[in-house]
Design a protein around this motif. Sequence first.
Motif, mmCIF file in Angstrom:
data_model
loop_
_atom_site.group_PDB
_atom_site.id
_atom_site.type_symbol
_atom_site.label_atom_id
_atom_site.label_comp_id
_atom_site.label_asym_id
_atom_site.label_seq_id
_atom_site.Cartn_x
_atom_site.Cartn_y
_atom_site.Cartn_z
ATOM 1 N N GLY A 87 4.686 47.634 37.383
ATOM 2 C CA GLY A 87 5.650 46.839 36.640
ATOM 3 C C GLY A 87 5.375 45.346 36.755
ATOM 4 N N PHE A 88 5.048 44.913 37.953
ATOM 5 C CA PHE A 88 4.676 43.505 38.146
ATOM 6 C C PHE A 88 3.462 43.155 37.294
ATOM 7 C CE2 PHE A 88 1.112 41.504 40.452
ATOM 8 C CZ PHE A 88 1.429 40.169 40.191
ATOM 9 N N ALA A 89 2.421 43.996 37.341
ATOM 10 C CA ALA A 89 1.195 43.707 36.609
ATOM 11 C C ALA A 89 1.442 43.679 35.105
ATOM 12 C CB ALA A 89 0.129 44.744 36.959
ATOM 13 N N TYR A 90 2.246 44.600 34.619
ATOM 14 C CA TYR A 90 2.560 44.658 33.189
ATOM 15 C C TYR A 90 3.307 43.403 32.742
ATOM 16 C CZ TYR A 90 5.048 46.105 28.966
ATOM 17 O OH TYR A 90 5.584 46.164 27.708
ATOM 18 N N ARG A 91 4.311 42.993 33.498
ATOM 19 C CA ARG A 91 5.061 41.793 33.124
ATOM 20 C C ARG A 91 4.181 40.548 33.185
ATOM 21 N NH1 ARG A 91 8.651 44.349 36.468
ATOM 22 N NH2 ARG A 91 8.300 42.832 38.147
ATOM 23 N N ALA A 92 3.348 40.470 34.202
ATOM 24 C CA ALA A 92 2.461 39.314 34.335
ATOM 25 C C ALA A 92 1.446 39.261 33.207
ATOM 26 C CB ALA A 92 1.751 39.355 35.688
ATOM 27 N N GLY A 93 1.140 40.418 32.623
ATOM 28 C CA GLY A 93 0.169 40.460 31.531
ATOM 29 C C GLY A 93 0.666 39.861 30.238
ATOM 30 N N GLY A 94 1.969 39.609 30.130
ATOM 31 C CA GLY A 94 2.518 38.949 28.945
ATOM 32 C C GLY A 94 2.422 39.793 27.693
ATOM 33 N N GLN B 35 0.614 25.804 29.275
ATOM 34 C CA GLN B 35 -0.766 25.845 28.790
ATOM 35 C C GLN B 35 -1.792 25.862 29.927
ATOM 36 O OE1 GLN B 35 -2.097 26.102 25.402
ATOM 37 N NE2 GLN B 35 -0.017 26.925 25.325
ATOM 38 N N LEU B 36 -1.496 26.682 30.920
ATOM 39 C CA LEU B 36 -2.417 26.874 32.040
ATOM 40 C C LEU B 36 -2.696 28.362 32.204
ATOM 41 C CD1 LEU B 36 -0.864 24.448 34.700
ATOM 42 C CD2 LEU B 36 -2.990 24.099 33.399
ATOM 43 N N ALA B 37 -3.864 28.679 32.728
ATOM 44 C CA ALA B 37 -4.203 30.080 32.973
ATOM 45 C C ALA B 37 -3.259 30.679 34.014
ATOM 46 C CB ALA B 37 -5.641 30.199 33.449
ATOM 47 N N LEU B 38 -2.883 31.935 33.773
ATOM 48 C CA LEU B 38 -2.019 32.633 34.734
ATOM 49 C C LEU B 38 -2.619 32.572 36.141
ATOM 50 C CD1 LEU B 38 0.390 34.573 35.368
ATOM 51 C CD2 LEU B 38 -1.171 36.458 34.783
ATOM 52 N N GLY B 39 -3.927 32.688 36.239
ATOM 53 C CA GLY B 39 -4.595 32.705 37.529
ATOM 54 C C GLY B 39 -4.541 31.392 38.283
ATOM 55 N N SER B 40 -4.043 30.332 37.639
ATOM 56 C CA SER B 40 -3.915 29.047 38.332
ATOM 57 C C SER B 40 -2.505 28.788 38.844
ATOM 58 C CB SER B 40 -4.337 27.903 37.394
ATOM 59 O OG SER B 40 -3.399 27.759 36.334
ATOM 60 N N HIS B 41 -1.575 29.715 38.597
ATOM 61 C CA HIS B 41 -0.177 29.520 38.993
ATOM 62 C C HIS B 41 0.048 29.989 40.427
ATOM 63 C CE1 HIS B 41 1.998 28.761 35.043
ATOM 64 N NE2 HIS B 41 0.716 28.786 34.730
ATOM 65 N N ALA B 42 0.598 29.137 41.259
ATOM 66 C CA ALA B 42 0.876 29.495 42.647
ATOM 67 C C ALA B 42 1.868 30.649 42.739
ATOM 68 C CB ALA B 42 1.401 28.276 43.407
ATOM 69 N N ALA B 43 2.856 30.679 41.835
ATOM 70 C CA ALA B 43 3.846 31.763 41.863
ATOM 71 C C ALA B 43 3.180 33.112 41.615
ATOM 72 C CB ALA B 43 4.938 31.510 40.839
ATOM 73 N N ASP C 180 -6.092 45.949 39.558
ATOM 74 C CA ASP C 180 -7.423 45.620 39.050
ATOM 75 C C ASP C 180 -7.314 44.904 37.705
ATOM 76 O OD1 ASP C 180 -8.552 47.006 41.190
ATOM 77 O OD2 ASP C 180 -9.027 48.794 40.003
ATOM 78 N N GLU C 181 -6.481 45.458 36.821
ATOM 79 C CA GLU C 181 -6.388 44.933 35.463
ATOM 80 C C GLU C 181 -5.758 43.547 35.425
ATOM 81 O OE1 GLU C 181 -7.750 46.120 32.789
ATOM 82 O OE2 GLU C 181 -8.538 47.885 33.821
ATOM 83 N N ILE C 182 -4.682 43.334 36.180
ATOM 84 C CA ILE C 182 -4.047 42.016 36.116
ATOM 85 C C ILE C 182 -4.934 40.963 36.764
ATOM 86 C CG2 ILE C 182 -2.650 42.187 38.234
ATOM 87 C CD1 ILE C 182 -1.735 40.527 34.840
ATOM 88 N N ALA C 183 -5.710 41.334 37.780
ATOM 89 C CA ALA C 183 -6.645 40.383 38.379
ATOM 90 C C ALA C 183 -7.724 39.981 37.374
ATOM 91 C CB ALA C 183 -7.282 40.983 39.629
ATOM 92 N N ALA C 184 -8.130 40.922 36.509
ATOM 93 C CA ALA C 184 -9.128 40.607 35.487
ATOM 94 C C ALA C 184 -8.539 39.758 34.364
ATOM 95 C CB ALA C 184 -9.712 41.899 34.926
ATOM 96 N N VAL C 185 -7.277 39.991 34.035
ATOM 97 C CA VAL C 185 -6.611 39.280 32.933
ATOM 98 C C VAL C 185 -6.227 37.856 33.330
ATOM 99 C CG1 VAL C 185 -4.426 39.209 31.621
ATOM 100 C CG2 VAL C 185 -5.767 41.321 31.736
ATOM 101 N N ALA C 186 -5.824 37.662 34.583
ATOM 102 C CA ALA C 186 -5.215 36.394 35.011
ATOM 103 C C ALA C 186 -6.043 35.147 34.697
ATOM 104 C CB ALA C 186 -4.885 36.462 36.500
ATOM 105 N N PRO C 187 -7.363 35.142 34.900
ATOM 106 C CA PRO C 187 -8.099 33.899 34.634
ATOM 107 C C PRO C 187 -8.145 33.514 33.155
ATOM 108 C CG PRO C 187 -9.330 35.350 36.105
ATOM 109 C CD PRO C 187 -8.210 36.161 35.530
#
Length: 401
Positions: free
Chosen positions: A336-343, A268-276, A253-260
């Motif tokens: 762990g994935f969500a935490y790392r993706a959160g930067g 210099q792009l939003a995390l939510g725009s990355h295909a990876a 839930d949290e990483i989905a909210a953070v990504a955009p």
Amino acid sequence: MSEPRRSPDRERLLAAVERARGVAAAHAEASERLRTLAPAVVDALRSSGLFALAAPRALGGAECDPLTQVEVFEAMARADASAGWSLMISALLAAVAGGTLPDAGAREVFEGPFPTFAGLQVPTGLARRVAGGYAVEGRWAFGSGVRHAGWVFTCAVVAPEGGAPPAGPPEMISLAVPRERVVIEDTWDVAGLRGTGSEHYRIEGAFVPEALTCPFPAAPQRRGGAMYSLPFIALVAAGHVGFALGVGRRALDEIAAVAPRRIKAWPQLALGSHAAFHMDLGRAEAKLAAARAYAFDALGRMWDRARAGEALSIDDWSAIRLVQTYVTEVAAEVAGFAYRAGGGGALFAESPLQRCFRDVHAATQHIAATDDAYEFAGRARLGIAELHPMLAPRQAAGGAR
């Protein structure tokens, strides 16, 4: 006729979580600072009636089935892991104590407002027989919720009479002690589940009447339906599974909210725009959903056996132990994935991502989620597994109702 597979109270209990979840989430940081649940959270859980969800109906509980328990514990842990964990511990100890204490002891413990519980069911204390009961002393770790508990339900080895060593395994008992007679130590300064107040505690020569004790680990079932025929580790399995699923879901839930809104420094792009990131998030969703389906399958088969009055087989035990470890590991991987993706933002104390990461990794250290579950499953698959005494079926007892 066997019991219904799902509790008629399911919707009511999930609605109760919805009422309590806002308070738990709003006070999550306060619980962390206090290193025990904030008083407002305890009050919300009490008033919701959720502490009674797994206890026998004869004692004022909802006698909720294991599958519904998974959903309830999942929902509360999704709101706040420390609240979910503390609810799980108290509710499941109420189920064990309520299903096994003698009638006189159960009346004393469960009279009045529904009680809250803490305690470790590992026999690190010593009980000496005296007239009418036991003199108990010892020190136990991980008393989750002990600072707001009314009763401590814990476990001790019974000292052999005459000092002679026992011929076989030592006799052990579970026992209920009012929290006021327990010494709480200030030990809970930890990385994860900080808000659970899982302090060490001591009992210093307290007298415990016989009526407030029962054999451990295979006490006779004295009241309630099929759920209370389950051995201890099976009876508490839904709690550990539901907790892990809830924290894993909160992390996603949290990483989905953070990504955009999280802009990566390069390019210099939003995390939510990355295909990876899209691919990794999709994999995480699939892993958590698969673990949840596996949990409902394994625990559903366990519950169907109990409802049919059948003993659990080695294969059943393999599944019960596997599902607790595996679901916890998957939840930790997802968090762990969500935490790392959160930067870098996920490092800060106000980020729920770091709290999910710490809390679920704390759960991986629990005895219910240890790697030896895989070893046991491997031996079971080869036909060479043997039941540990902790997996022993309950003794038969008259008067169960």
